[in-house]
Every structure is written in C-alpha cells, then in structure tokens.
Design a protein around this motif. Structure first.
Motif: not given
Length: 243
Positions: A82-85, A91-92, A108-110
């Motif tokens: 999910a996309p998060t705040k 963020e992914i 996801k960091q990269h």
C-alpha cells in the motif's frame, strides 16, 4: 515453513474491492497450509503512482485490521502492499501482520527514476522473524539492485520476499537475477507479481519461487490470478488457481 506468493489483479484505487480479494486469497492460502503469504507491490490500490498520494494511508489504519485478525486466526505472516504517509512524502510500503504482534511497515528504499515524482524513499531496513525463519522484504526495483540483496544475508535472512509490479521485460530481468542472488546468498526468493493493467504498462504475472540453490521451483502464468507455494521443509511445491 510454507511460503505462498499471491498473484492477483488489483482494481485501481479501490481499497474495498482489493481488501475483499486479499481476504479471499488469504483464506485460500490457509487452506493450503501457508505460514507466509506475500502480495504484489501496492496490492491494495494497484500500482498507480498518479493516484498514490490521494490513496496513501497510515499503517495503523483501521481498514487493515482485518489482516491482523486473519493473521491471528491462521498463525500466518501476511504481507500486503500500500502507499503510506511518510515524513518526506508518500512511500511504497509492505505492511506485515504477524500473530499476536504489532504490524510492521517496510518502505521501498531504492526508487526507480519514474517513481521519484510521486514517492519518497524509505530509510529503514527491516527483517521479519516468523516460524523460525528470517525473511527480508524487498519491493520491485530495489530487489534487482545488488546492494539491496547484499544486506539481507547480513541480517541472517533465509528468505527474500520480493513484492513486485513488473511488465514482461521486468519479469525477464527478475528471472535472470533472482536465481543468482538465491544461490549466492543461500536464500529462497519469493516473487509475487500482479497481472493486468498497472499505470502505463501491463503487469505480466509469472510469480515464482527459487530455492536457496537458485533452482526455479514453480511459477504462475502471465495473465491469471493464482497462488504459488513452496514448503521449505518438504520441498513440496504447488500452483493453485484463485477463482
């Protein structure tokens, strides 16, 4: 431990329909004895960068509570996308639910260059300990970056959980990359991809699992919803339809 990748077709931007689809997949996975089930990248909304900011939620959102109940019911690790705040933007994320524990969130960091206008990178690595095994989350593009895979075994990971949204070209790259890192780092690799329209491409399925020797064990087709399973103790594999 039995690992299952859930290959699904998400409905763009529709949490209600996608949560219902996830619930059905979890029940089916439990019927096949799953200890772990991982879903594709941004599985609860579909991979839709242009919609992500409006759809972003906090990992603690009550609409996700059903996954904690299912995790408690089945003793299962459930990892959804999910996309998060985040502090720096959307963020992914992979939000994971484990029986009797607080949910965790890995972002996801990269990021791929195409994602930079819409998302902010995560900054914290994470591993999950479940059923006596250590699992390292990875989300799509970063799972093809050698630096990300190198960090997983340093944390003792035995399983690399790759939650992805890949086109046919991306699946081909994954099929050449994941066997190498599985063998190099003695980790099983689980790739959960989606099917159907996603942003400006068509997701090409092909969800697959490789053992710690880099041997491909099972994979799903390119255009249908399915569960693929691998029992790390017995070596048993299976592909199950989601009707």
């Amino acid at each position: 431990m039995k690992l299952i990748a859930a290959q699904i077709r998400s409905v763009a931007g529709d949490y209600e329909k996608n949560i219902a689809k996830h619930i059905k997949a979890v029940h089916t996975a439990a019927g096949h004895g799953a200890n772990v089930v991982v879903f594709p990248e941004l599985s609860l909304t579909g991979y839709e960068p242009k919609l992500a900011e409006a759809l972003a939620l906090y990992p603690t959102d009550s609409c996700l509570d059903v996954f904690q109940r299912l995790s408690d019911q089945y003793g299962m690790l459930i990892a959804v996308g999910a996309p998060t705040k985040g502090l720096e933007g959307t963020e992914i994320s992979m939000i994971s639910f484990q029986p009797g524990l607080a949910r965790t969130c890995y972002s996801k960091q990269h990021l791929h260059a195409d994602e930079l206008p819409y998302f902010a990178p995560g900054s914290q690595p994470l591993v999950l300990n479940h059923a006596g095994s250590i699992l390292a989350p990875a989300i799509c593009y970063e799972s093809l970056q050698p630096i990300h895979a190198e960090e997983a075994p340093q944390s003792g990971a035995q399983v690399y959980l790759a939650s992805v949204a890949k086109s046919a070209r991306g699946v081909a790259l994954a099929n050449s990359h994941y066997p190498m890192i599985a063998k190099r780092y003695s980790m099983a690799v689980v790739m959960a991809n989606c099917v159907g329209a996603a942003d400006d491409f068509v997701a090409a399925g092909g969800s697959s699992i490789w053992n710690s020797r880099g041997e491909g064990l099972c994979s799903a087709g390119a255009d249908h919803e399915a569960l693929i399973a691998y029992d790390m103790e017995t070596g048993e594999v299976g592909v199950f339809s989601l009707v």
